[in-house]
Design an enzyme around this catalytic site. Sequence first.
Site, PDB file in Angstrom:
ATOM      1  N   THR A 291       0.854  -1.188   0.000  1.00  0.00           N
ATOM      2  CA  THR A 291       0.000   0.000   0.000  1.00  0.00           C
ATOM      3  C   THR A 291       0.890   1.237   0.000  1.00  0.00           C
ATOM      4  O   THR A 291       1.741   1.384   0.883  1.00  0.00           O
ATOM      5  CB  THR A 291      -0.882   0.001   1.267  1.00  0.00           C
ATOM      6  OG1 THR A 291      -1.647  -1.208   1.269  1.00  0.00           O
ATOM      7  CG2 THR A 291      -1.801   1.190   1.299  1.00  0.00           C
TER       8      THR A 291
ATOM      9  N   ARG B 197      -8.158  -9.325   3.701  1.00  0.00           N
ATOM     10  CA  ARG B 197      -8.322  -9.140   5.147  1.00  0.00           C
ATOM     11  C   ARG B 197      -7.610 -10.276   5.856  1.00  0.00           C
ATOM     12  O   ARG B 197      -7.811 -11.442   5.499  1.00  0.00           O
ATOM     13  CB  ARG B 197      -9.821  -9.181   5.530  1.00  0.00           C
ATOM     14  CG  ARG B 197     -10.648  -8.092   4.906  1.00  0.00           C
ATOM     15  CD  ARG B 197     -12.120  -8.435   4.943  1.00  0.00           C
ATOM     16  NE  ARG B 197     -12.407  -9.673   4.177  1.00  0.00           N
ATOM     17  CZ  ARG B 197     -13.580 -10.264   4.132  1.00  0.00           C
ATOM     18  NH1 ARG B 197     -14.606  -9.786   4.810  1.00  0.00           N
ATOM     19  NH2 ARG B 197     -13.752 -11.374   3.427  1.00  0.00           N
TER      20      ARG B 197
ATOM     21  N   GLY C 280      -7.510  -1.922  15.253  1.00  0.00           N
ATOM     22  CA  GLY C 280      -6.046  -1.925  15.188  1.00  0.00           C
ATOM     23  C   GLY C 280      -5.584  -2.537  13.891  1.00  0.00           C
ATOM     24  O   GLY C 280      -6.227  -2.408  12.855  1.00  0.00           O
TER      25      GLY C 280
ATOM     26  N   CYS D  24      -3.151  -1.745   9.038  1.00  0.00           N
ATOM     27  CA  CYS D  24      -3.706  -1.015   7.882  1.00  0.00           C
ATOM     28  C   CYS D  24      -4.603   0.164   8.242  1.00  0.00           C
ATOM     29  O   CYS D  24      -4.323   1.295   7.858  1.00  0.00           O
ATOM     30  CB  CYS D  24      -4.475  -1.992   6.994  1.00  0.00           C
ATOM     31  SG  CYS D  24      -3.392  -3.198   6.197  1.00  0.00           S
TER      32      CYS D  24
ATOM     33  N   LYS E 124      -3.132   3.100  10.247  1.00  0.00           N
ATOM     34  CA  LYS E 124      -2.094   3.709   9.405  1.00  0.00           C
ATOM     35  C   LYS E 124      -2.714   4.567   8.308  1.00  0.00           C
ATOM     36  O   LYS E 124      -2.272   5.678   8.047  1.00  0.00           O
ATOM     37  CB  LYS E 124      -1.240   2.608   8.777  1.00  0.00           C
ATOM     38  CG  LYS E 124      -0.295   3.107   7.706  1.00  0.00           C
ATOM     39  CD  LYS E 124       0.499   1.998   7.058  1.00  0.00           C
ATOM     40  CE  LYS E 124      -0.209   1.392   5.874  1.00  0.00           C
ATOM     41  NZ  LYS E 124       0.658   0.484   5.096  1.00  0.00           N
TER      42      LYS E 124
ATOM     43  N   ARG F  11       0.261  -5.972  15.514  1.00  0.00           N
ATOM     44  CA  ARG F  11       0.498  -4.571  15.146  1.00  0.00           C
ATOM     45  C   ARG F  11      -0.753  -3.730  15.419  1.00  0.00           C
ATOM     46  O   ARG F  11      -1.843  -4.059  14.985  1.00  0.00           O
ATOM     47  CB  ARG F  11       0.891  -4.479  13.670  1.00  0.00           C
ATOM     48  CG  ARG F  11       2.263  -5.048  13.397  1.00  0.00           C
ATOM     49  CD  ARG F  11       2.598  -5.023  11.930  1.00  0.00           C
ATOM     50  NE  ARG F  11       1.805  -5.967  11.154  1.00  0.00           N
ATOM     51  CZ  ARG F  11       1.947  -6.183   9.852  1.00  0.00           C
ATOM     52  NH1 ARG F  11       2.857  -5.517   9.173  1.00  0.00           N
ATOM     53  NH2 ARG F  11       1.201  -7.062   9.218  1.00  0.00           N
TER      54      ARG F  11
END
Length: 444
Positions: A117, A146, A252, A255, A258, A321
């Site tokens: 991305t 996903r 969370g 992706c 962010k 993450r």
Amino acid sequence: MRVTIVGAGYVGLVTGVSLAVDGHHVTFVEAEVGRRSELTAGTVPIEEPGLAEAFQQHRDSIAVVERIGDAVSDSDFTFVAVGTPISDIGEPDLTQLRSALDGLRDCPAAHVSVRSTLPPGTSLRLPALMGRSSSERISTNPEFLRQGTALHDYRNPTRVVIGRFADTSQEHLERLDELLGALEAPRLRVDVTTAELVKNVANGFLALKLSFVNEVAALSEEYGVDVQDVLDGIAFDPRIGSSYMRPGLGFGGSCLPKELQVLAAAGRRKGIPMHVARAAAQVNMEQQDRFVRQLLRGLPPGGGRVALLGLSFKADTDDLRGSPSIHVARRLMDAGHEVVAHDPAVRPDRARSAAPGIEVVADPLEACDGADAVVIGTEWPLYRELPLERVAARLRQPLIFDGRNIIDPDRAGAAGLTYTGVGRRRVEAARPGDTLVGPRRPED
Ligand SMILES: NC(=O)c1ccc[n+]([C@@H]2O[C@H](COP(=O)([O-])OP(=O)(O)OC[C@H]3O[C@@H](n4cnc5c(N)ncnc54)[C@H](O)[C@@H]3O)[C@@H](O)[C@H]2O)c1
């Protein structure tokens, strides 16, 4: 075809293993020594349903190497799937991308498509970062999978987006089409900046839906109503619907949080305030803090013990993450409480390095032993089926905080637990013969 995948993470592995299933020969280039040696030894270093099995079945057509040059010179096509995280100051961190593209400088004839991305405007720099004067053999192909259903999503994409430069050759696009040929989905061929924004905005939109729903959950709590009744009420409107509208303790992963920052940073550069994206990010932080505040009010001030069930940012992955559950663990430990965690997929050493001081046990009931509260941090299916009477019997205080709204509040109350969900009515623990069900207390 002989395909190289640069970056054997969640996206790289799913892409590469799926291509191996389709009959291609795949070489992974992985910079991290731990991941590389696990793959070389035949172990998949991440948890993604079905991935390890598919990897094993097609191991003969999969290789793993360290250096890009070792793979690409012999390849018909290369995908780049390295990480593009956000830095501490909220700017995209393109270190991994730069190093991957740098490695491609010695392979001027390679056909390269970037699946990572990218923040808007980045793709235009791809040819220069690869030391090329032409984009004839370069494209982008953003990924929409996903985690948790990644193999299925790879195989059944909602759309395939291909970003092309003005001079991207027909031959390059045909090779890419051949690799993605088995995928039945609308195919969009757009310029590379449009492709970036399609991906950024898709993630950003999902994130803001969740933040809006979470803010409405907080409002519902304060007005003593169940947010689910509100969401059910609005879902009848086909313009609104009900997908991706689940309240929780915050979202969370690598992706969604962010992408809100990527959109905000992109706006800063062009003088667009991006109020909505920034507010969605703010709400997400506040949502996690609100959950922690509610939890802290239930714990003994001198230091309590919390059973935290679920650490990954969502079910069916081991990815920590941006995990709200890890945020909760750290906040509790900062406040002097002990956290005993269980997660069916996260390796204990990874949990300990994400939240130093956390204790990890192999059984959810063991985590509850002597705890002052049990917290559901991830919506793993096994927690839906928790034997709540046995949970209550092991706890020092019968409190359950359901950060994912997966437990039936009345079932919890009947089992002797006082239930707090997200935007749901609070249910007090029933004493034998009692059915104490009521709205949240205003002081909460
Ligand atoms: N995880 C998802 O669900 C998801 C979904 C869609 C898109 N994406 C995007 O895909 C990209 C990859 O995401 P991920 O979750 O797979 O990340 P990840 O961190 O799991 O994987 C990236 C891998 O690339 C390796 N790497 C970094 N630099 C390298 C180099 N120069 N040479 C070889 N290997 C190198 C890293 O060691 C790591 O193993 C990101 O841009 C992400 O935003 C992720």
